[in-house]
Design a protein around this motif. Sequence first.
Motif, PDB file in Angstrom:
ATOM      1  N   ARG A 198      29.202  46.584  32.337  1.00  0.00           N
ATOM      2  CA  ARG A 198      28.831  45.735  33.470  1.00  0.00           C
ATOM      3  C   ARG A 198      28.318  44.393  32.979  1.00  0.00           C
ATOM      4  O   ARG A 198      27.635  44.310  31.967  1.00  0.00           O
ATOM      5  CB  ARG A 198      27.739  46.409  34.317  1.00  0.00           C
ATOM      6  N   ASP A 199      28.684  43.356  33.707  1.00  0.00           N
ATOM      7  CA  ASP A 199      28.158  42.016  33.473  1.00  0.00           C
ATOM      8  C   ASP A 199      27.314  41.666  34.703  1.00  0.00           C
ATOM      9  O   ASP A 199      27.841  41.422  35.784  1.00  0.00           O
ATOM     10  CB  ASP A 199      29.310  41.022  33.298  1.00  0.00           C
ATOM     11  N   GLN A 200      26.004  41.661  34.527  1.00  0.00           N
ATOM     12  CA  GLN A 200      25.086  41.429  35.653  1.00  0.00           C
ATOM     13  C   GLN A 200      25.364  40.098  36.344  1.00  0.00           C
ATOM     14  O   GLN A 200      25.133  39.953  37.552  1.00  0.00           O
ATOM     15  CB  GLN A 200      23.636  41.449  35.154  1.00  0.00           C
ATOM     16  N   ALA A 201      25.891  39.140  35.605  1.00  0.00           N
ATOM     17  CA  ALA A 201      26.147  37.816  36.179  1.00  0.00           C
ATOM     18  C   ALA A 201      27.287  37.842  37.188  1.00  0.00           C
ATOM     19  O   ALA A 201      27.470  36.876  37.945  1.00  0.00           O
ATOM     20  CB  ALA A 201      26.467  36.822  35.061  1.00  0.00           C
ATOM     21  N   ARG A 202      28.046  38.933  37.228  1.00  0.00           N
ATOM     22  CA  ARG A 202      29.212  39.015  38.124  1.00  0.00           C
ATOM     23  C   ARG A 202      28.888  39.638  39.466  1.00  0.00           C
ATOM     24  O   ARG A 202      29.782  39.867  40.277  1.00  0.00           O
ATOM     25  CB  ARG A 202      30.339  39.808  37.438  1.00  0.00           C
ATOM     26  N   GLY A 203      27.627  39.953  39.717  1.00  0.00           N
ATOM     27  CA  GLY A 203      27.246  40.509  41.018  1.00  0.00           C
ATOM     28  C   GLY A 203      27.215  42.022  40.994  1.00  0.00           C
ATOM     29  O   GLY A 203      26.801  42.638  40.012  1.00  0.00           O
ATOM     30  N   HIS A 204      27.659  42.633  42.092  1.00  0.00           N
ATOM     31  CA  HIS A 204      27.679  44.093  42.179  1.00  0.00           C
ATOM     32  C   HIS A 204      28.588  44.688  41.103  1.00  0.00           C
ATOM     33  O   HIS A 204      29.453  43.996  40.556  1.00  0.00           O
ATOM     34  CB  HIS A 204      28.181  44.534  43.563  1.00  0.00           C
ATOM     35  N   ILE A 205      28.423  45.978  40.862  1.00  0.00           N
ATOM     36  CA  ILE A 205      29.235  46.642  39.846  1.00  0.00           C
ATOM     37  C   ILE A 205      30.718  46.477  40.157  1.00  0.00           C
ATOM     38  O   ILE A 205      31.522  46.166  39.269  1.00  0.00           O
ATOM     39  CB  ILE A 205      28.861  48.134  39.738  1.00  0.00           C
ATOM     40  N   TYR A 206      31.109  46.673  41.413  1.00  0.00           N
ATOM     41  CA  TYR A 206      32.535  46.581  41.751  1.00  0.00           C
ATOM     42  C   TYR A 206      33.081  45.168  41.533  1.00  0.00           C
ATOM     43  O   TYR A 206      34.258  44.984  41.205  1.00  0.00           O
ATOM     44  CB  TYR A 206      32.804  47.058  43.177  1.00  0.00           C
ATOM     45  N   GLN A 207      32.221  44.158  41.680  1.00  0.00           N
ATOM     46  CA  GLN A 207      32.645  42.786  41.400  1.00  0.00           C
ATOM     47  C   GLN A 207      32.806  42.565  39.899  1.00  0.00           C
ATOM     48  O   GLN A 207      33.712  41.850  39.448  1.00  0.00           O
ATOM     49  CB  GLN A 207      31.635  41.803  41.991  1.00  0.00           C
ATOM     50  N   SER A 208      31.929  43.190  39.122  1.00  0.00           N
ATOM     51  CA  SER A 208      32.013  43.115  37.666  1.00  0.00           C
ATOM     52  C   SER A 208      33.290  43.794  37.173  1.00  0.00           C
ATOM     53  O   SER A 208      33.987  43.284  36.278  1.00  0.00           O
ATOM     54  CB  SER A 208      30.779  43.789  37.059  1.00  0.00           C
ATOM     55  N   ILE A 209      33.612  44.946  37.780  1.00  0.00           N
ATOM     56  CA  ILE A 209      34.847  45.664  37.429  1.00  0.00           C
ATOM     57  C   ILE A 209      36.061  44.792  37.742  1.00  0.00           C
ATOM     58  O   ILE A 209      36.989  44.682  36.924  1.00  0.00           O
ATOM     59  CB  ILE A 209      34.928  47.000  38.196  1.00  0.00           C
ATOM     60  N   GLU A 210      36.067  44.177  38.918  1.00  0.00           N
ATOM     61  CA  GLU A 210      37.207  43.339  39.291  1.00  0.00           C
ATOM     62  C   GLU A 210      37.358  42.167  38.331  1.00  0.00           C
ATOM     63  O   GLU A 210      38.474  41.827  37.933  1.00  0.00           O
ATOM     64  CB  GLU A 210      37.046  42.820  40.726  1.00  0.00           C
ATOM     65  N   TRP A 211      36.241  41.559  37.951  1.00  0.00           N
ATOM     66  CA  TRP A 211      36.303  40.448  36.985  1.00  0.00           C
ATOM     67  C   TRP A 211      36.927  40.928  35.677  1.00  0.00           C
ATOM     68  O   TRP A 211      37.815  40.268  35.122  1.00  0.00           O
ATOM     69  CB  TRP A 211      34.905  39.896  36.722  1.00  0.00           C
ATOM     70  N   LEU A 212      36.487  42.097  35.199  1.00  0.00           N
ATOM     71  CA  LEU A 212      36.997  42.639  33.938  1.00  0.00           C
ATOM     72  C   LEU A 212      38.500  42.921  34.031  1.00  0.00           C
ATOM     73  O   LEU A 212      39.268  42.556  33.137  1.00  0.00           O
ATOM     74  CB  LEU A 212      36.241  43.918  33.591  1.00  0.00           C
ATOM     75  N   ASP A 213      38.911  43.580  35.120  1.00  0.00           N
ATOM     76  CA  ASP A 213      40.332  43.869  35.301  1.00  0.00           C
ATOM     77  C   ASP A 213      41.156  42.584  35.341  1.00  0.00           C
ATOM     78  O   ASP A 213      42.219  42.493  34.728  1.00  0.00           O
ATOM     79  CB  ASP A 213      40.553  44.648  36.600  1.00  0.00           C
ATOM     80  N   LYS A 214      40.648  41.591  36.055  1.00  0.00           N
ATOM     81  CA  LYS A 214      41.450  40.375  36.236  1.00  0.00           C
ATOM     82  C   LYS A 214      41.536  39.545  34.964  1.00  0.00           C
ATOM     83  O   LYS A 214      42.508  38.806  34.770  1.00  0.00           O
ATOM     84  CB  LYS A 214      40.930  39.574  37.434  1.00  0.00           C
ATOM     85  N   GLN A 215      40.564  39.703  34.067  1.00  0.00           N
ATOM     86  CA  GLN A 215      40.726  39.083  32.743  1.00  0.00           C
ATOM     87  C   GLN A 215      41.949  39.673  32.046  1.00  0.00           C
ATOM     88  O   GLN A 215      42.764  38.947  31.459  1.00  0.00           O
ATOM     89  CB  GLN A 215      39.482  39.313  31.878  1.00  0.00           C
ATOM     90  N   GLY A 216      42.073  40.987  32.107  1.00  0.00           N
ATOM     91  CA  GLY A 216      43.227  41.647  31.505  1.00  0.00           C
ATOM     92  C   GLY A 216      44.527  41.303  32.210  1.00  0.00           C
ATOM     93  O   GLY A 216      45.555  41.067  31.559  1.00  0.00           O
ATOM     94  N   MET A 217      44.498  41.255  33.530  1.00  0.00           N
ATOM     95  CA  MET A 217      45.700  40.929  34.300  1.00  0.00           C
ATOM     96  C   MET A 217      46.189  39.519  33.983  1.00  0.00           C
ATOM     97  O   MET A 217      47.396  39.283  33.860  1.00  0.00           O
ATOM     98  CB  MET A 217      45.414  41.090  35.793  1.00  0.00           C
ATOM     99  N   ASP A 218      45.250  38.587  33.822  1.00  0.00           N
ATOM    100  CA  ASP A 218      45.625  37.212  33.477  1.00  0.00           C
ATOM    101  C   ASP A 218      46.333  37.157  32.121  1.00  0.00           C
ATOM    102  O   ASP A 218      47.306  36.407  31.940  1.00  0.00           O
ATOM    103  CB  ASP A 218      44.389  36.307  33.450  1.00  0.00           C
ATOM    104  N   ILE A 219      45.845  37.945  31.165  1.00  0.00           N
ATOM    105  CA  ILE A 219      46.462  37.979  29.837  1.00  0.00           C
ATOM    106  C   ILE A 219      47.849  38.617  29.915  1.00  0.00           C
ATOM    107  O   ILE A 219      48.805  38.131  29.290  1.00  0.00           O
ATOM    108  CB  ILE A 219      45.559  38.735  28.843  1.00  0.00           C
ATOM    109  N   ILE A 220      47.980  39.697  30.682  1.00  0.00           N
ATOM    110  CA  ILE A 220      49.287  40.349  30.845  1.00  0.00           C
ATOM    111  C   ILE A 220      50.284  39.368  31.448  1.00  0.00           C
ATOM    112  O   ILE A 220      51.447  39.314  31.030  1.00  0.00           O
ATOM    113  CB  ILE A 220      49.144  41.620  31.707  1.00  0.00           C
ATOM    114  N   GLU A 221      49.834  38.570  32.417  1.00  0.00           N
ATOM    115  CA  GLU A 221      50.735  37.578  33.026  1.00  0.00           C
ATOM    116  C   GLU A 221      51.238  36.561  32.007  1.00  0.00           C
ATOM    117  O   GLU A 221      52.329  36.012  32.161  1.00  0.00           O
ATOM    118  CB  GLU A 221      50.020  36.853  34.170  1.00  0.00           C
ATOM    119  N   LYS A 222      50.464  36.318  30.973  1.00  0.00           N
ATOM    120  CA  LYS A 222      50.884  35.370  29.923  1.00  0.00           C
ATOM    121  C   LYS A 222      51.878  35.995  28.945  1.00  0.00           C
ATOM    122  O   LYS A 222      52.384  35.317  28.052  1.00  0.00           O
ATOM    123  CB  LYS A 222      49.660  34.852  29.163  1.00  0.00           C
ATOM    124  N   LEU A 223      52.125  37.308  29.101  1.00  0.00           N
ATOM    125  CA  LEU A 223      53.086  38.019  28.245  1.00  0.00           C
ATOM    126  C   LEU A 223      52.727  37.881  26.761  1.00  0.00           C
ATOM    127  O   LEU A 223      53.587  37.675  25.908  1.00  0.00           O
ATOM    128  CB  LEU A 223      54.519  37.522  28.507  1.00  0.00           C
TER     129      LEU A 223
END
Length: 295
Positions: A198-223
């Motif tokens: 968890r990253d406390q700066a990202r808000g609720h736990i579910y918001q922290s999870i979404e931030w983490l997932d979307k970091q990975g999704m952004d990298i996948i989009e870059k192939l």
Amino acid sequence: MTCRKATHAGSWYTENGSELSRQLDLWLSKADLTHGPARAIIAPHAGYSYSGACAAFAYRQISPVVVKRIFILGPSHHVRLGGCALSSLDKYQTPLYDLTIDKQIYAELEATRQFEWMDVQTDEDEHSIEMHLPYIAKVMEEYKTGFTIIPILVGSLTPEKEAKYGAILAPYLADPQNLFVVSSDFCHWGYRFRFMWRDQARGHIYQSIEWLDKQGMDIIEKLDPQAFTEYLNKYSNTICGRHPIGILLQAATKLARGPSAPRLSLKFLKYAQSSQCTNAQDSSVSYASAALLAD
């Protein structure tokens, strides 16, 4: 002809064919065609009540008229596997109709000496491939006698092995008559998954999870397979299909460097979570759907 039973029908999705067909139609009708025709998709493999609506956004991007062969890459959940394995059966059962395995492609893959064979028990225990079969049957319904499937169970691979399998599969990815289905859920969060980043700066736990997932999704989009490996090493995000995704990224990288290389574009189209975690006692699984174009 030996047929793999639809072992998760009735529990992970309905076993009534007409009811299942209506359900899939409904989900597909709510997803727009915005990034197709897909050469590859990434879609979740959880129970349909959790991930079925999200998966529709990937399956909506498929053009069934051009597809002749469908490679399905699913992570192994139940057996330790250092490479990839093929099915020993001839057909896969779904409540809609049975799907036929492409023995010619299997022979070509076997000839590389890089593939093992699943036993029937391993095949039928695994849900990561099965959960895609009804969606495949649905979108290919009008062409059900004109296509085959190539199921591949993916083990826990090193980056070097992901590159090896990516190189083997790149020529198949290059063919517009082939479709790749990459099976993956995203973050599994909670004590039962032994992952509570968890990253406390990202808000609720579910918001922290979404931030983490979307970091990975952004990298996948870059192939970028190396950047994806570095991301996983840094955060240890519990993306269960990380190795099938790694193979796809490596195949795309190989394809992009080849002669007459197509222009590749991968885009995530939908993201969802099974529930919103707000405290340490909660748990959730994330789902994401994407499509890869090759122009």
